[in-house]
Scaffold this motif. Structure first.
Motif, PDB file in Angstrom:
ATOM      1  N   LEU A 103       5.775 -32.979  38.136  1.00 32.64           N
ATOM      2  CA  LEU A 103       6.895 -32.049  38.193  1.00 32.64           C
ATOM      3  C   LEU A 103       6.668 -31.008  37.108  1.00 32.64           C
ATOM      4  N   TYR A 104       6.446 -29.759  37.525  1.00 28.43           N
ATOM      5  CA  TYR A 104       6.304 -28.652  36.586  1.00 28.43           C
ATOM      6  C   TYR A 104       7.691 -28.102  36.309  1.00 28.43           C
ATOM      7  N   ILE A 105       8.066 -28.087  35.034  1.00 30.60           N
ATOM      8  CA  ILE A 105       9.358 -27.557  34.627  1.00 30.60           C
ATOM      9  C   ILE A 105       9.092 -26.269  33.855  1.00 30.60           C
ATOM     10  N   VAL A 106       9.532 -25.154  34.406  1.00 34.56           N
ATOM     11  CA  VAL A 106       9.332 -23.859  33.758  1.00 34.56           C
ATOM     12  C   VAL A 106      10.639 -23.470  33.079  1.00 34.56           C
ATOM     13  N   ILE A 107      10.606 -23.479  31.741  1.00 32.63           N
ATOM     14  CA  ILE A 107      11.772 -23.062  30.953  1.00 32.63           C
ATOM     15  C   ILE A 107      11.506 -21.731  30.256  1.00 32.63           C
ATOM     16  N   SER A 108      10.294 -21.220  30.390  1.00 30.84           N
ATOM     17  CA  SER A 108       9.898 -19.960  29.753  1.00 30.84           C
ATOM     18  C   SER A 108      10.316 -18.781  30.617  1.00 30.84           C
ATOM     19  N   GLY A 109      10.947 -17.813  29.985  1.00 33.71           N
ATOM     20  CA  GLY A 109      11.412 -16.622  30.688  1.00 33.71           C
ATOM     21  C   GLY A 109      10.564 -15.407  30.369  1.00 33.71           C
ATOM     22  N   LEU A 110      11.185 -14.246  30.487  1.00 34.42           N
ATOM     23  CA  LEU A 110      10.472 -12.979  30.315  1.00 34.42           C
ATOM     24  C   LEU A 110       9.804 -12.834  28.949  1.00 34.42           C
ATOM     25  N   LYS A 111      10.417 -13.360  27.895  1.00 35.06           N
ATOM     26  CA  LYS A 111       9.835 -13.224  26.553  1.00 35.06           C
ATOM     27  C   LYS A 111       8.584 -14.076  26.388  1.00 35.06           C
ATOM     28  N   PRO A 119      18.483 -33.203  34.586  1.00 36.43           N
ATOM     29  CA  PRO A 119      18.286 -34.576  34.083  1.00 36.43           C
ATOM     30  C   PRO A 119      18.130 -35.606  35.204  1.00 36.43           C
ATOM     31  N   ARG A 120      18.882 -35.426  36.252  1.00 39.32           N
ATOM     32  CA  ARG A 120      18.787 -36.365  37.382  1.00 39.32           C
ATOM     33  C   ARG A 120      17.428 -36.270  38.065  1.00 39.32           C
ATOM     34  N   ARG A 121      16.971 -35.054  38.333  1.00 39.83           N
ATOM     35  CA  ARG A 121      15.682 -34.856  39.005  1.00 39.83           C
ATOM     36  C   ARG A 121      14.548 -35.397  38.140  1.00 39.83           C
ATOM     37  N   ILE A 122      14.603 -35.140  36.849  1.00 41.42           N
ATOM     38  CA  ILE A 122      13.563 -35.638  35.944  1.00 41.42           C
ATOM     39  C   ILE A 122      13.531 -37.157  35.961  1.00 41.42           C
ATOM     40  N   SER A 123      14.694 -37.787  35.898  1.00 37.68           N
ATOM     41  CA  SER A 123      14.753 -39.259  35.952  1.00 37.68           C
ATOM     42  C   SER A 123      14.151 -39.787  37.248  1.00 37.68           C
ATOM     43  N   GLN A 124      14.453 -39.121  38.352  1.00 36.20           N
ATOM     44  CA  GLN A 124      13.932 -39.563  39.654  1.00 36.20           C
ATOM     45  C   GLN A 124      12.415 -39.530  39.704  1.00 36.20           C
ATOM     46  N   VAL A 125      11.819 -38.441  39.244  1.00 32.73           N
ATOM     47  CA  VAL A 125      10.367 -38.341  39.347  1.00 32.73           C
ATOM     48  C   VAL A 125       9.664 -39.282  38.374  1.00 32.73           C
ATOM     49  N   VAL A 126      10.249 -39.480  37.206  1.00 30.16           N
ATOM     50  CA  VAL A 126       9.660 -40.417  36.243  1.00 30.16           C
ATOM     51  C   VAL A 126       9.694 -41.834  36.812  1.00 30.16           C
ATOM     52  N   GLU A 127      10.811 -42.208  37.440  1.00 33.71           N
ATOM     53  CA  GLU A 127      10.917 -43.531  38.068  1.00 33.71           C
ATOM     54  C   GLU A 127       9.877 -43.734  39.169  1.00 33.71           C
ATOM     55  N   LYS A 128       9.463 -42.644  39.818  1.00 32.16           N
ATOM     56  CA  LYS A 128       8.467 -42.711  40.880  1.00 32.16           C
ATOM     57  C   LYS A 128       7.037 -42.670  40.350  1.00 32.16           C
ATOM     58  N   GLY A 129       6.878 -42.601  39.032  1.00 38.81           N
ATOM     59  CA  GLY A 129       5.542 -42.584  38.444  1.00 38.81           C
ATOM     60  C   GLY A 129       4.907 -41.217  38.334  1.00 38.81           C
ATOM     61  N   TRP A 130       5.724 -40.160  38.426  1.00 33.78           N
ATOM     62  CA  TRP A 130       5.208 -38.809  38.298  1.00 33.78           C
ATOM     63  C   TRP A 130       5.144 -38.415  36.833  1.00 33.78           C
ATOM     64  N   GLN A 131       4.316 -37.431  36.534  1.00 30.55           N
ATOM     65  CA  GLN A 131       4.231 -36.863  35.196  1.00 30.55           C
ATOM     66  C   GLN A 131       5.100 -35.624  35.117  1.00 30.55           C
ATOM     67  N   LEU A 132       5.449 -35.263  33.883  1.00 23.85           N
ATOM     68  CA  LEU A 132       6.190 -34.030  33.646  1.00 23.85           C
ATOM     69  C   LEU A 132       5.284 -33.064  32.899  1.00 23.85           C
ATOM     70  N   ALA A 133       5.337 -31.799  33.282  1.00 26.35           N
ATOM     71  CA  ALA A 133       4.611 -30.752  32.577  1.00 26.35           C
ATOM     72  C   ALA A 133       5.624 -29.642  32.306  1.00 26.35           C
ATOM     73  N   VAL A 134       5.939 -29.431  31.037  1.00 31.00           N
ATOM     74  CA  VAL A 134       6.974 -28.474  30.662  1.00 31.00           C
ATOM     75  C   VAL A 134       6.322 -27.247  30.031  1.00 31.00           C
ATOM     76  N   PHE A 135       6.665 -26.106  30.574  1.00 28.27           N
ATOM     77  CA  PHE A 135       6.117 -24.829  30.083  1.00 28.27           C
ATOM     78  C   PHE A 135       7.253 -23.883  29.723  1.00 28.27           C
TER      79      PHE A 135
END
Length: 117
Positions: free
Chosen positions: A7-15, A101-117
């Motif tokens: 799960l790629y989580i993009v928190i980076s905006g225009l800056k 938070p719910r989506r992150i919990s779901q994917v972690v429970e399924k054995g997925w990795q998180l990549a936060v940018f």
């Protein structure tokens, strides 16, 4: 143990567009390889779906569109949408709204990795 997906989580905006651009570039390549992945736009990253004429915005929106067209789910943080007054649309694309938070919990429970940018 190998990952079942990312799960790629993009928190980076225009800056911090370079971080968002790299995240989407990696996700786009992996989606093209048929890997299990999903994308979530959260925080400042939610602003990439907003209309605008900046070249970098168009480039990032093209990557989001490619990832979506390759069949990967794209989630938008509902709280971030509300805070920025945005709808879950980007041009012709309509995305799923989710609690981060719910989506992150779901994917972690399924054995997925998180990549936060």
């Amino acid at each position: 143990m190998s990952s079942k997906g990312v799960l790629y989580i993009v928190i980076s905006g225009l800056k911090e567009y370079k971080r968002a651009k790299e995240a989407l570039r990696i996700a786009e390549y992996q989606a093209g390889d048929g890997r299990n992945l999903a994308l979530m736009l959260q925080g400042e990253g939610i602003n990439w779906i907003e209309e605008g004429n900046e070249a970098i915005r168009k480039e990032i929106q093209t990557s989001i569109g490619v990832i979506h067209e390759l069949g990967c789910p794209i989630f938008l943080c509902g709280a971030s949408l509300n805070e920025n007054g945005l709808s879950p649309r980007m041009g012709e694309y309509k995305f799923s709204v989710s609690s981060a938070p719910r989506r992150i919990s779901q994917v972690v429970e399924k054995g997925w990795q998180l990549a936060v940018f």
